[in-house]
Scaffold this motif. Structure first.
Motif, PDB file in Angstrom:
ATOM      1  N   PHE A   1      42.413  47.203  45.424  1.00 39.92           N
ATOM      2  CA  PHE A   1      42.666  47.201  43.821  1.00 39.92           C
ATOM      3  C   PHE A   1      42.904  48.586  43.341  1.00 39.92           C
ATOM      4  N   VAL A   2      43.983  48.899  42.607  1.00 41.22           N
ATOM      5  CA  VAL A   2      44.315  50.422  42.176  1.00 41.22           C
ATOM      6  C   VAL A   2      44.485  50.239  40.636  1.00 41.22           C
ATOM      7  N   MET A   3      43.668  50.410  39.605  1.00 39.56           N
ATOM      8  CA  MET A   3      43.771  49.829  38.442  1.00 39.56           C
ATOM      9  C   MET A   3      43.553  50.864  37.271  1.00 39.56           C
ATOM     10  N   LYS A   4      44.272  50.526  36.165  1.00 40.55           N
ATOM     11  CA  LYS A   4      43.972  51.642  35.079  1.00 40.55           C
ATOM     12  C   LYS A   4      44.205  50.511  33.871  1.00 40.55           C
ATOM     13  N   GLY A   5      43.530  51.057  32.673  1.00 40.27           N
ATOM     14  CA  GLY A   5      43.641  49.863  31.739  1.00 40.27           C
ATOM     15  C   GLY A   5      42.350  49.130  31.316  1.00 40.27           C
ATOM     16  N   LYS A   6      42.120  48.517  30.535  1.00 46.19           N
ATOM     17  CA  LYS A   6      41.054  47.718  30.166  1.00 46.19           C
ATOM     18  C   LYS A   6      41.159  46.138  30.641  1.00 46.19           C
ATOM     19  N   GLY A   7      42.212  45.793  31.459  1.00 39.69           N
ATOM     20  CA  GLY A   7      42.217  44.320  31.932  1.00 39.69           C
ATOM     21  C   GLY A   7      40.844  44.025  32.744  1.00 39.69           C
ATOM     22  N   THR A   8      40.651  42.607  32.726  1.00 39.34           N
ATOM     23  CA  THR A   8      39.511  42.228  33.359  1.00 39.34           C
ATOM     24  C   THR A   8      39.874  41.390  34.694  1.00 39.34           C
ATOM     25  N   LEU A   9      39.167  41.657  35.903  1.00 38.69           N
ATOM     26  CA  LEU A   9      39.465  40.970  37.058  1.00 38.69           C
ATOM     27  C   LEU A   9      38.580  39.574  36.904  1.00 38.69           C
ATOM     28  N   ILE A  10      39.215  38.381  36.854  1.00 35.31           N
ATOM     29  CA  ILE A  10      38.581  37.505  36.699  1.00 35.31           C
ATOM     30  C   ILE A  10      38.634  36.654  38.019  1.00 35.31           C
ATOM     31  N   THR A  11      37.141  36.580  38.783  1.00 37.37           N
ATOM     32  CA  THR A  11      36.983  35.956  40.100  1.00 37.37           C
ATOM     33  C   THR A  11      36.259  34.700  40.363  1.00 37.37           C
ATOM     34  N   SER A  12      36.141  33.920  39.052  1.00 34.98           N
ATOM     35  CA  SER A  12      35.272  32.772  39.304  1.00 34.98           C
ATOM     36  C   SER A  12      36.122  31.640  40.382  1.00 34.98           C
ATOM     37  N   GLN A  13      37.443  31.803  40.635  1.00 34.56           N
ATOM     38  CA  GLN A  13      38.121  30.884  41.570  1.00 34.56           C
ATOM     39  C   GLN A  13      38.557  31.780  42.741  1.00 34.56           C
ATOM     40  N   SER A  14      37.900  32.812  42.828  1.00 36.45           N
ATOM     41  CA  SER A  14      38.267  33.503  44.087  1.00 36.45           C
ATOM     42  C   SER A  14      37.367  33.521  45.428  1.00 36.45           C
ATOM     43  N   ASP A  15      38.018  33.767  46.424  1.00 35.96           N
ATOM     44  CA  ASP A  15      37.451  33.679  47.513  1.00 35.96           C
ATOM     45  C   ASP A  15      37.516  34.887  48.251  1.00 35.96           C
ATOM     46  N   PHE A  16      36.702  36.046  48.431  1.00 29.97           N
ATOM     47  CA  PHE A  16      36.942  37.232  49.168  1.00 29.97           C
ATOM     48  C   PHE A  16      36.355  37.157  50.456  1.00 29.97           C
ATOM     49  N   THR A  17      37.061  37.589  51.572  1.00 29.51           N
ATOM     50  CA  THR A  17      36.459  37.841  53.008  1.00 29.51           C
ATOM     51  C   THR A  17      37.070  39.255  53.389  1.00 29.51           C
ATOM     52  N   GLY A  18      36.138  40.041  53.930  1.00 32.04           N
ATOM     53  CA  GLY A  18      36.716  41.297  54.345  1.00 32.04           C
ATOM     54  C   GLY A  18      36.351  42.411  53.362  1.00 32.04           C
ATOM     55  N   LYS A  19      36.918  43.652  53.643  1.00 33.21           N
ATOM     56  CA  LYS A  19      36.591  44.650  52.663  1.00 33.21           C
ATOM     57  C   LYS A  19      37.445  44.698  51.468  1.00 33.21           C
ATOM     58  N   ILE A  20      36.729  45.173  50.330  1.00 32.49           N
ATOM     59  CA  ILE A  20      37.251  45.147  49.104  1.00 32.49           C
ATOM     60  C   ILE A  20      37.249  46.630  48.664  1.00 32.49           C
ATOM     61  N   ILE A  21      38.411  47.271  48.218  1.00 31.86           N
ATOM     62  CA  ILE A  21      38.453  48.748  47.769  1.00 31.86           C
ATOM     63  C   ILE A  21      39.149  48.655  46.183  1.00 31.86           C
ATOM     64  N   TYR A  22      38.142  49.133  45.690  1.00 29.80           N
ATOM     65  CA  TYR A  22      38.461  49.334  44.141  1.00 29.80           C
ATOM     66  C   TYR A  22      38.660  50.828  43.736  1.00 29.80           C
ATOM     67  N   ASN A  23      39.919  51.220  43.400  1.00 26.63           N
ATOM     68  CA  ASN A  23      40.095  52.462  42.806  1.00 26.63           C
ATOM     69  C   ASN A  23      39.460  53.596  43.956  1.00 26.63           C
ATOM     70  N   ASN A  24      39.984  53.304  45.180  1.00 22.43           N
ATOM     71  CA  ASN A  24      39.565  54.207  46.241  1.00 22.43           C
ATOM     72  C   ASN A  24      38.208  54.193  46.432  1.00 22.43           C
ATOM     73  N   GLN A  25      37.231  53.362  46.121  1.00 25.98           N
ATOM     74  CA  GLN A  25      35.840  52.923  46.367  1.00 25.98           C
ATOM     75  C   GLN A  25      35.864  51.439  46.978  1.00 25.98           C
ATOM     76  N   VAL A  26      34.846  51.834  48.172  1.00 23.91           N
ATOM     77  CA  VAL A  26      34.676  50.445  48.745  1.00 23.91           C
ATOM     78  C   VAL A  26      33.392  49.795  47.947  1.00 23.91           C
ATOM     79  N   VAL A  27      33.538  48.384  47.425  1.00 28.86           N
ATOM     80  CA  VAL A  27      32.847  47.799  46.437  1.00 28.86           C
ATOM     81  C   VAL A  27      32.123  46.728  47.278  1.00 28.86           C
ATOM     82  N   THR A  28      30.982  46.102  47.082  1.00 30.46           N
ATOM     83  CA  THR A  28      30.415  44.989  47.668  1.00 30.46           C
ATOM     84  C   THR A  28      30.611  43.646  46.960  1.00 30.46           C
ATOM     85  N   ASP A  29      30.613  43.989  45.570  1.00 34.28           N
ATOM     86  CA  ASP A  29      30.604  42.993  44.481  1.00 34.28           C
ATOM     87  C   ASP A  29      31.483  43.078  43.562  1.00 34.28           C
TER      88      ASP A  29
END
Length: 508
Positions: free
Chosen positions: A474-502
């Motif tokens: 995810f390469v994000m700017k602005g104030k929008g919210t990432l809604i993940t209540s119906q998401s299923d993540f498997t693997g690595k997540i990179i948010y604005n060049n940073q690895v995140v675990t949650d």
């Protein structure tokens, strides 16, 4: 928008089974501008006025020997009819030399019971040719005569008629022309022609409803042929389609009949650049299908639904094994590519670009569509999902963008991509650049994003109701919210060049 497109698309083409038979009967009874964005040159190197031979031989004939005059004034319909009769009986090569050939004539039925008002006389028309035929142009332009009637006309008076008090609706049908009609032939090659439908100079009568005028004003019509090649052609300003490929009655058990369309530009046609309504094994390479529904006549658009760049719609046939390579689809009044609810099989687009300026870039809601290394500029609507994974849409290495710099005229249609009802649809190594707009709208948690990148610069929320596998960025700017209540993540997540675990409830 989606429902409107679906309703328009449900209107059947003029060339359904009944009209195919009518066309066949008519032939039997009558037979006696802008710069190209294609990678290749529009004309092959040999297509110069001085390079064509001058004398007819047994296997090669010249249109001028049948009385044609390429002066942009003389009507050459009869010359092309005579050449057609020769080719139909003998096969061979027809050479059309440089210049502009005016063609197109009509006959008034004079009766409310005839089923039509004006019938278009055949031009280059072949039926049941049993020997190979080559039609080759050398800087040759076939141009529809000015004033041809198109639409609703009274079959007795010949005047425009929207009331239609007597007879039935078809009694008022005025078809304008078909430049090249090929029906049930063995082997056909068409090369090096410009077909100018002259839409701005048609005499257009009333339409028959919101679908527009679904009558013949056609560049090339291919019906039930064994082998066809169309190459190096420019087809424009035809009030119906640039090209239609049909195979009435074709079944899966029938032999494969290859058709190829190469280095062809279709623009400013009224209904489609290309209509594929039947066939097995169509290859379209280095072609452009643009500005459908954007021609003008008396300051009004010449347009019939669905007004797409490419329409893939089964009519009394099958559609299987289609390959579109290096094609450019841009600025159409309807979707760039449209197919809704059809039992298609193995339809692949590779390195194609779809740009929607006033309508969606793509509407691929039929079975078995796949896209490899394609670019979509503007909205994509209604991808096809299925419990059967083999039938769901598949996208690999594709770019989806709302960036106006990716559109030649800086116009981009839509605010997001509508990925509704996308069960088992897979996006593999795809990039989504929403720019200042909205990341995809999804409502099916079974959509799979594998190693995908998402970016936006806006305050819009992204409801990530899908499955995310591999490395998700995810390469994000602005104030929008990432809604993940119906998401299923498997693997690595990179948010604005940073690895995140949650990723839950992370602010964009």
């Amino acid at each position: 928008m989606a429902n409107n497109a679906a309703n328009h698309h449900s209107k059947k083409h003029f060339f359904n089974t009944f009209h195919f038979l009518l066309l066949l009967f008519s032939i039997l009874s009558l037979t006696a501008n802008g710069s190209s964005l294609l990678k290749k040159s529009l004309w092959p190197k040999e297509n110069s006025p001085d390079s064509s031979p001058a004398i007819s031989t047994k296997n090669t004939i010249y249109i001028k020997d049948f009385g044609a005059v390429a002066d942009g004034v003389t009507n050459n319909t009869e010359a092309f009819q005579k050449a057609s009769a020769f080719l139909e009986a003998n096969g061979g090569t027809l050479i059309i030399g440089a210049g502009t050939y005016i063609v197109g004539k009509q006959k008034l039925s004079g009766s409310y019971s005839a089923g039509v008002s004006y019938t278009a006389e055949p031009i280059l028309s072949l039926l049941n040719a049993k020997k190979p035929v080559i039609i080759k142009g050398y800087n040759a332009i076939l141009k529809a005569a000015s004033g041809l009637k198109f639409g609703s006309f009274n079959p007795v008076t010949g005047e425009k008629d929207s009331i239609r008090k007597e007879g039935n609706r078809s009694s008022y049908n005025a078809s304008a022309f078909t430049f090249i009609s090929i029906i049930n032939c063995l082997s056909i090659t068409i090369k090096g022609l410009t077909l100018d439908g002259n839409a701005g100079k048609l005499n257009i009568g009333p339409a028959f409803g919101p679908e527009g005028i679904q009558l013949s004003a056609l560049g090339i019509g291919l019906y039930g042929n064994k082998n066809v090649s169309v190459a190096d052609c420019y087809i424009h300003h035809c009030a119906l389609d640039g090209i239609i490929v049909a195979w009435p009655g074709l079944k899966v058990s029938d032999p494969v009949y290859p058709h190829t369309i190469t280095n062809v530009k279709c623009e400013y046609n009224g209904r489609q650049g290309l209509s594929w309504v039947g066939g097995n094994n169509l290859t379209v390479t280095d072609c452009e299908f643009s500005s459908t529904g954007k021609a003008l006549n008396m300051s009004l658009p010449v347009i019939s639904k669905p007004s797409a760049g490419i329409d893939i719609e089964i009519e009394n046939s099958i559609i299987r094994n289609g390959s579109f390579i290096n094609c450019f689809v841009y600025n159409n009044a309807g979707p760039g590519i449209i197919s809704i609810g059809h039992d298609t099989y193995n339809i692949n687009f590779k390195r194609c670009t779809f740009i929607g300026t006033t309508n969606s870039a793509a509407y691929p809601k039929s079975k078995g569509f796949s896209f490899d290394n394609c670019t979509f500029v503007g909205m994509v609507q209604r991808i096809y999902g299925s419990a059967d994974k083999s039938k769901a849409c598949f996208f690999k290495d594709c770019l989806f963008t709302m960036d106006s710099k990716m559109s030649p005229d800086r116009r981009v249609f839509g605010d997001t991509w509508e990925f509704y009802e996308g069960q088992n649809v897979i996006f593999d190594h795809c990039t989504f650049d929403a720019a200042t707009k909205h990341l995809p709208t999804v409502n099916t948690p079974e959509i799979v994003f594998l190693n995908c990148t998402f970016s936006q610069n806006s305050n819009e929320n992204f409801n990530a109701a899908a499955i995310f596998k591999g490395t998700t960025k995810f390469v994000m700017k602005g104030k929008g919210t990432l809604i993940t209540s119906q998401s299923d993540f498997t693997g690595k997540i990179i948010y604005n060049n940073q690895v995140v675990t949650d990723i839950r409830n992370v602010r964009l």
